[in-house]
Write a protein that holds these residues in place. Structure first.
Motif, mmCIF file in Angstrom:
data_model
loop_
_atom_site.group_PDB
_atom_site.id
_atom_site.type_symbol
_atom_site.label_atom_id
_atom_site.label_comp_id
_atom_site.label_asym_id
_atom_site.label_seq_id
_atom_site.Cartn_x
_atom_site.Cartn_y
_atom_site.Cartn_z
ATOM 1 N N GLU A 134 0.851 -1.185 0.000
ATOM 2 C CA GLU A 134 0.000 0.000 0.000
ATOM 3 C C GLU A 134 0.887 1.235 0.000
ATOM 4 O O GLU A 134 1.933 1.254 0.659
ATOM 5 C CB GLU A 134 -0.911 0.023 1.233
ATOM 6 C CG GLU A 134 -1.903 -1.133 1.293
ATOM 7 C CD GLU A 134 -2.763 -1.063 2.536
ATOM 8 O OE1 GLU A 134 -2.653 -0.067 3.278
ATOM 9 O OE2 GLU A 134 -3.542 -2.006 2.758
ATOM 10 N N TYR B 85 3.899 0.646 2.584
ATOM 11 C CA TYR B 85 3.708 -0.441 3.532
ATOM 12 C C TYR B 85 3.720 -1.768 2.783
ATOM 13 O O TYR B 85 3.138 -1.880 1.697
ATOM 14 C CB TYR B 85 2.366 -0.311 4.254
ATOM 15 C CG TYR B 85 2.186 0.982 5.020
ATOM 16 C CD1 TYR B 85 2.580 1.080 6.343
ATOM 17 C CD2 TYR B 85 1.607 2.092 4.420
ATOM 18 C CE1 TYR B 85 2.410 2.261 7.060
ATOM 19 C CE2 TYR B 85 1.432 3.274 5.119
ATOM 20 C CZ TYR B 85 1.833 3.364 6.440
ATOM 21 O OH TYR B 85 1.672 4.525 7.136
ATOM 22 N N ASP C 42 2.676 -5.675 3.572
ATOM 23 C CA ASP C 42 1.990 -6.543 4.543
ATOM 24 C C ASP C 42 1.768 -5.800 5.848
ATOM 25 O O ASP C 42 1.934 -6.340 6.945
ATOM 26 C CB ASP C 42 2.788 -7.825 4.785
ATOM 27 C CG ASP C 42 2.895 -8.676 3.518
ATOM 28 O OD1 ASP C 42 1.932 -8.685 2.733
ATOM 29 O OD2 ASP C 42 3.932 -9.319 3.310
ATOM 30 N N GLY C 43 1.399 -4.512 5.716
ATOM 31 C CA GLY C 43 1.049 -3.717 6.883
ATOM 32 C C GLY C 43 2.216 -3.105 7.623
ATOM 33 O O GLY C 43 2.017 -2.387 8.608
#
Length: 374
Positions: free
Chosen positions: A153, A199, A201-202
């Motif tokens: 993201e 980001y 995987d967060g």
């Protein structure tokens, strides 16, 4: 009682011939029945991955045929059959164990072939615009295949950070040695940043600052400190020590330093420079002839100090990083920054800051070479 008729020799011969004929036909029919299975065989073509086996079998059970071909089926293996052009075909589907990883989560999927996209679809996984896949979606699957998905993201955020105040200390010979007096506590500043954050995987993996804005400037904490007069006298014996070396300066010259061809270097250093100027240099200070120091500020809003000099901005732009040495090479002011101006500093002239009034008197006016680094 009827008389018994004895067969003639001819009749006896015919009767024997018939018995032998019947016996021969019986044996022939039995032999035919036993030999029929040997002739009633079917041709099978078995496909097992890249392996193709052609065999003959009298059995119509695919399991038996596969076993006769020397192949074994696993618990989850399947097969399909079809007949074409008088040939029976058996296609064995071996189960493939596919490992799909998303972050810390691992999913094991049983597949009978197809593409990576098919596996993702079976799991209901949809890739986002910025997601990364360890292999092409069109790649064919195989047993033991590992598929890695990185969900990425990209977000633009705005945040603020404190700009810590700096402390500037001035020496005052009128104060008791070791005594300190705070003239101004100063204040921290505030800077607003706009950044692009990535980001995976967060978890944040990178941050790129797109812009920054000073919301509030940091204000210097100004301190006066008394000095030991005997130490001051010792220091004055060593007039004209070079200004402190800033962190943006090139490392000191060493014997194994590699200097690039075609690049201008300040003599005796490995510091590249853009161009040089011949200037007249004077000196100024914030200390009075009586030895009292009154903190001063430069035109740029920074504390007056050694390493901050005054220039004519039309000749040397404010903010320029410089290196100054006397034209005879015997005096080195060193690295400094153009931060101040003065009504008397016009044209090819510079005014060098010193801590002590006596230093300025001793310096007088000198011809210097100003190397403009950037």
């Amino acid at each position: 009682m009827l008389p018994v008729r004895t067969p003639t020799p001819l009749e006896q011969h015919r009767s024997g011939m018939l018995r032998w004929l019947f016996l021969a036909l019986t044996v022939a029919l039995a032999a035919l029945c036993f030999s029929l299975p040997a002739f009633a065989q079917t041709k099978y073509v078995i496909t097992d991955g890249d392996q193709v086996i052609v065999c003959m079998s009298s059995s119509s059970d695919p399991h038996v045929v596969i076993e006769q071909a020397g192949l074994e089926l696993g618990e989850d293996d399947t097969f399909t059959t079809q007949r074409a052009d008088g040939v029976s075909q058996i296609h064995i589907n071996r189960v493939q164990m596919i490992y799909v990883r998303q972050g810390e989560e691992m999913t094991v999927v049983g597949s009978y072939g197809g593409s990576v996209a098919d596996v993702l679809a079976s799991l209901g996984i949809t890739l986002g615009e910025h997601d990364e896949l360890s292999c092409s979606p069109a790649a064919e699957t195989f047993d033991g295949m590992n598929i890695r998905i990185v969900h990425r993201e990209i977000e633009t955020i705005t945040y603020e950070e404190t700009l810590p105040r700096e402390t500037v200390t001035y020496e005052d010979s009128s104060m008791t040695p070791g005594e300190e007096r705070v003239l101004n506590e100063g204040a921290d500043g505030l800077c607003r940043f706009t950044a692009e954050v990535v980001y995976e995987d967060g978890v944040e993996v990178s941050r790129t600052v797109l812009s920054q804005q000073i919301v509030e400037d940091a204000k210097y904490r100004v301190v006066l400190r008394g000095v030991d007069r005997s130490l001051k006298e010792q220091e004055r014996e060593n007039y004209f020590q070079p200004a402190p070396v800033p962190d943006w300066a090139a490392p000191a010259l060493s014997e194994d330093a590699a200097l690039e061809d075609g690049v201008q270097y300040i003599p005796g250093t490995n510091q590249p420079y853009a161009y040089s100027l011949s200037c007249s240099a004077t000196a100024y200070t914030c200390q009075s002839p009586s030895g009292i120091t009154t903190p001063g500020m430069t035109y740029s809003g920074t504390p007056a100090r050694v390493g901050a000099i005054a220039v004519d901005p039309s000749i040397i732009p404010l903010g320029s990083k410089l290196y100054i040495v006397s034209e005879d090479g015997q005096y080195v002011y060193g690295y400094c920054v153009a931060e101040d101006t003065g009504s008397a500093i016009k044209g090819y002239a510079v005014d060098l800051y010193y801590n002590y009034y006596d230093e300025c008197i001793q310096f007088g006016r000198r011809a210097v070479t100003v190397y403009v680094i950037e």
